[in-house]
Design an enzyme around this catalytic site. Structure first.
Site, PDB file in Angstrom:
ATOM      1  N   ARG A   1       0.929  -1.088  -0.056  1.00  0.00           N
ATOM      2  CA  ARG A   1      -0.048  -0.059   0.028  1.00  0.00           C
ATOM      3  C   ARG A   1       0.968   1.400   0.072  1.00  0.00           C
ATOM      4  O   ARG A   1       1.645   1.729   1.020  1.00  0.00           O
ATOM      5  CB  ARG A   1      -0.762  -0.081   1.345  1.00  0.00           C
ATOM      6  CG  ARG A   1      -1.851   1.284   1.201  1.00  0.00           C
ATOM      7  CD  ARG A   1      -2.811   1.401   2.496  1.00  0.00           C
ATOM      8  NE  ARG A   1      -3.460   2.530   2.548  1.00  0.00           N
ATOM      9  CZ  ARG A   1      -3.281   3.500   3.382  1.00  0.00           C
ATOM     10  NH1 ARG A   1      -2.423   3.255   4.561  1.00  0.00           N
ATOM     11  NH2 ARG A   1      -3.767   4.454   3.463  1.00  0.00           N
TER      12      ARG A   1
ATOM     13  N   HIS B   1      -2.801  10.975   0.204  1.00  0.00           N
ATOM     14  CA  HIS B   1      -2.161  10.758   1.776  1.00  0.00           C
ATOM     15  C   HIS B   1      -1.753  12.060   2.162  1.00  0.00           C
ATOM     16  O   HIS B   1      -0.504  12.213   2.597  1.00  0.00           O
ATOM     17  CB  HIS B   1      -0.981   9.702   1.771  1.00  0.00           C
ATOM     18  CG  HIS B   1      -0.835   9.161   3.053  1.00  0.00           C
ATOM     19  ND1 HIS B   1      -0.836   7.788   3.251  1.00  0.00           N
ATOM     20  CD2 HIS B   1      -0.624   9.675   4.246  1.00  0.00           C
ATOM     21  CE1 HIS B   1      -0.791   7.535   4.406  1.00  0.00           C
ATOM     22  NE2 HIS B   1      -0.328   8.586   5.251  1.00  0.00           N
TER      23      HIS B   1
ATOM     24  N   GLU C   1      -7.305   8.402   6.196  1.00  0.00           N
ATOM     25  CA  GLU C   1      -7.446   9.227   7.170  1.00  0.00           C
ATOM     26  C   GLU C   1      -7.867  10.573   6.904  1.00  0.00           C
ATOM     27  O   GLU C   1      -7.336  11.791   7.550  1.00  0.00           O
ATOM     28  CB  GLU C   1      -5.983   9.134   8.000  1.00  0.00           C
ATOM     29  CG  GLU C   1      -5.577   7.939   8.529  1.00  0.00           C
ATOM     30  CD  GLU C   1      -4.300   7.820   9.396  1.00  0.00           C
ATOM     31  OE1 GLU C   1      -3.995   8.993  10.060  1.00  0.00           O
ATOM     32  OE2 GLU C   1      -4.044   6.801  10.033  1.00  0.00           O
TER      33      GLU C   1
ATOM     34  N   ASN D   1      -7.457   2.202   9.784  1.00  0.00           N
ATOM     35  CA  ASN D   1      -6.067   2.431  10.436  1.00  0.00           C
ATOM     36  C   ASN D   1      -6.533   2.576  12.043  1.00  0.00           C
ATOM     37  O   ASN D   1      -7.090   3.446  12.496  1.00  0.00           O
ATOM     38  CB  ASN D   1      -5.674   3.569  10.040  1.00  0.00           C
ATOM     39  CG  ASN D   1      -5.274   3.886   8.435  1.00  0.00           C
ATOM     40  OD1 ASN D   1      -5.294   2.700   7.672  1.00  0.00           O
ATOM     41  ND2 ASN D   1      -4.832   4.777   7.931  1.00  0.00           N
TER      42      ASN D   1
ATOM     43  N   TYR E   1      -4.396   1.935  15.742  1.00  0.00           N
ATOM     44  CA  TYR E   1      -3.098   1.721  16.444  1.00  0.00           C
ATOM     45  C   TYR E   1      -3.503   1.666  17.881  1.00  0.00           C
ATOM     46  O   TYR E   1      -2.692   0.790  18.493  1.00  0.00           O
ATOM     47  CB  TYR E   1      -2.273   2.862  16.208  1.00  0.00           C
ATOM     48  CG  TYR E   1      -1.569   3.013  14.972  1.00  0.00           C
ATOM     49  CD1 TYR E   1      -0.334   2.573  14.560  1.00  0.00           C
ATOM     50  CD2 TYR E   1      -2.335   3.770  14.123  1.00  0.00           C
ATOM     51  CE1 TYR E   1       0.010   2.965  13.361  1.00  0.00           C
ATOM     52  CE2 TYR E   1      -1.872   3.580  12.419  1.00  0.00           C
ATOM     53  CZ  TYR E   1      -0.397   3.382  12.314  1.00  0.00           C
ATOM     54  OH  TYR E   1      -0.137   3.348  11.123  1.00  0.00           O
TER      55      TYR E   1
ATOM     56  N   GLU F   1      -3.705   0.090   8.295  1.00  0.00           N
ATOM     57  CA  GLU F   1      -2.648   0.625   8.986  1.00  0.00           C
ATOM     58  C   GLU F   1      -2.583   0.219  10.423  1.00  0.00           C
ATOM     59  O   GLU F   1      -3.615   0.068  11.039  1.00  0.00           O
ATOM     60  CB  GLU F   1      -2.376   2.053   9.141  1.00  0.00           C
ATOM     61  CG  GLU F   1      -1.635   2.696   7.773  1.00  0.00           C
ATOM     62  CD  GLU F   1      -1.426   4.247   7.896  1.00  0.00           C
ATOM     63  OE1 GLU F   1      -1.314   4.661   9.269  1.00  0.00           O
ATOM     64  OE2 GLU F   1      -1.553   5.038   7.073  1.00  0.00           O
TER      65      GLU F   1
END
Length: 498
Positions: free
Chosen positions: A106, A151, A196, A338, A340, A407
């Protein structure tokens, strides 16, 4: 202006969302296999790795311009003018991907590299050829490209007339997407329109903490997000109309969010839970993936009520037309997630005397547990149970949704013996299997951030996420595998968790 009566909201909330404290126990043993069609990949973005910021006809983007103008705003006063030099060393990145065994890569395309001023009138042959070479080299090694169109690195020319605060950005993005599909679509099967949106809009247009450093509290992020969503829909429908029948690809959008854990099983805690997910991820997911479309009801209601109380004559949250709601609804083939970290949440105590802001509208407080392990990144804690909660919430809220983890990763100082990163990935890959096996989540892929160490935005080079170390002090920028790269190689080769 739409309102959701509070009692109806609570009744619906309690009957629909009480599963968070009741996710089934799900033991995953070492050696448990991932589904046969489950894919593993790694991520990067153009600004963070390419370097070559002003060579071969590339135009200036907002990160180039503003970090040169305000170098002191980056923690170590650095920028990504050279970074990992992947523009010249992309074959080294592909070797790392191949050696680790990843199924897909990606990466993002630099809009300003192929269209220096953001429009098709400024096509740059060298930049266009670079991505052909990158994609062809990936395909030669059996690695599928997953291309992110945007991005964060907007061409500066487009920012000069407002960027995502200007509704005409959708026209430019549609033309940009049309060129990408026409030029690369016959060899790219997977696309993300945006990475995002929350980060595109909040730090940059609400808080003024990231390029283009616009502080427009109360409505900047909402205007940005609205125009970004309309841009996404335009690109999606263009593909369906002109390219889908021949290229047969999939279009997604990568949305970021944190898991939400409750401090108590109370009505106010559950309202905080709903608010957390509405502003974190529902802001962009609900218009696209819900059956009804539009923004989350609690978001519409809260912003409208606050806006009127603040003296506005209408809501600070822009309204979609009926046609726009229909255009957005169903405008993605998969959701890129994404995720985390997570937070413990409770309802906030904000009042009408506060200035307008998205944080006032959201009205929650977030906490961390002292026992959680923290990465080098100050906001990143290892909370695998929150990762599971997030995926379960998405699959329950938007039934049948296809999810790709686009992600997930862990930061440190860049050491080769990165045992904490291995532990983090092991715990989160176990959660992926729990989500598939016990929660019936339609999870198709996991993407590690990142294949190589790179420039980490406003933190510069002070934090490293790569599976491969980059020697930034060398002109050759040598890539060296960390222990986590060997861990992933074992996972992928066996197609099993350990």
């Amino acid at each position: 202006m739409q309102k959701l009566p509070f009692l109806l909201f609570i009744l619906n909330f309690l009957t629909s969302y009480c599963w968070i404290n009741d996710l089934p126990k799900c033991d995953i043993k070492s050696g448990t296999k991932f589904p046969k069609d489950f894919l593993f990949g790694a991520s990067t973005s153009s600004y963070q790795i390419e370097g070559a910021w002003n060579v071969s006809g590339k135009g200036e983007n907002i990160w180039d311009h503003y970090l040169h103008k305000y170098p002191d705003r980056v923690l170590d006063h650095s920028n990504a003018d050279v970074t990992a030099d992947s523009y010249h060393l992309y074959r080294e990145d592909i070797k790392a991907l191949k050696d680790t065994g990843f199924n897909f890569y990606r990466f993002s395309i630099s809009w300003a590299r192929i269209m220096p001023n953001g429009s098709v009138a400024s096509l740059n042959a060298d930049g266009i050829d670079y991505y052909h070479r990158l994609i062809d080299a990936l395909k030669e090694k059996g690695i599928e490209p997953l291309v992110t169109m945007y991005h964060w690195d907007l061409p500066l020319t487009l920012q000069e007339f407002g960027g995502f605060l200007n509704r005409s950005i959708a026209d430019y993005f549609e033309s940009y997407a049309d060129f990408l599909f026409k030029e690369y679509g016959y060899k790219v099967q997977y696309w993300n329109t945006f990475n995002e949106p929350l980060i595109v809009c909040v730090p940059s247009y609400e808080l003024g903490q990231a390029p283009p450093f616009i502080e427009k509290r109360g409505d900047g992020a909402y205007q940005c997000g609205h125009n970004l969503l309309l841009s996404h829909a335009r690109a999606y429908h263009l593909y369906q109309k002109k390219y889908k029948s021949t290229q047969k690809g999939k279009i997604g959008i990568a949305i970021n969010g944190e898991g939400a854990l409750l401090k108590s099983n109370t009505t106010s805690a559950w309202e905080a839970f709903e608010r957390k997910h509405a502003w974190d991820i529902g802001w962009y997911a609900h218009p696209i993936f819900s059956k009804t479309g539009n923004y989350p009801p609690i978001m519409i209601s809260s912003v409208a009520q606050n806006s009127i109380a603040e003296g506005y004559n209408k809501s600070r949250l822009p309204e979609f037309t009926k046609a726009e709601i229909e255009s957005l609804r169903g405008s993605a083939d998969f959701l890129g997630l994404n995720c985390y970290s997570s937070r413990i949440i409770e309802l906030g105590k904000r009042n009408n005397s506060e200035p307008a802001s998205i944080f006032k509208d959201r009205n929650i407080e977030v906490f961390t547990d002292p026992s959680w392990k923290r990465a080098k990144t100050e906001w990143l804690y290892s909370v695998p149970e929150g990762f599971r909660e997030m995926m379960h919430w998405l699959s329950t809220q938007y039934k049948g949704i296809e999810i790709w983890v686009t992600e997930n990763g862990w930061s440190d100082d860049g050491q080769l013996n990165d045992l904490d990163r291995i532990e983090y990935y092991s715990e989160h890959l176990r959660v992926c299997l729990q989500s598939i096996s016990c929660d019936n989540v339609n999870l198709k892929a996991f993407t590690a951030w990142s294949i190589i160490d790179n420039f980490e935005w406003m933190k510069g080079f002070t934090e490293k996420f790569g599976l491969y170390q980059v020697n930034f002090n060398s002109t050759k920028k040598e890539r060296t595998a960390k222990m986590s790269a060997y861990y992933f190689r074992d996972i992928i080769n066996s197609h099993a968790w350990k």
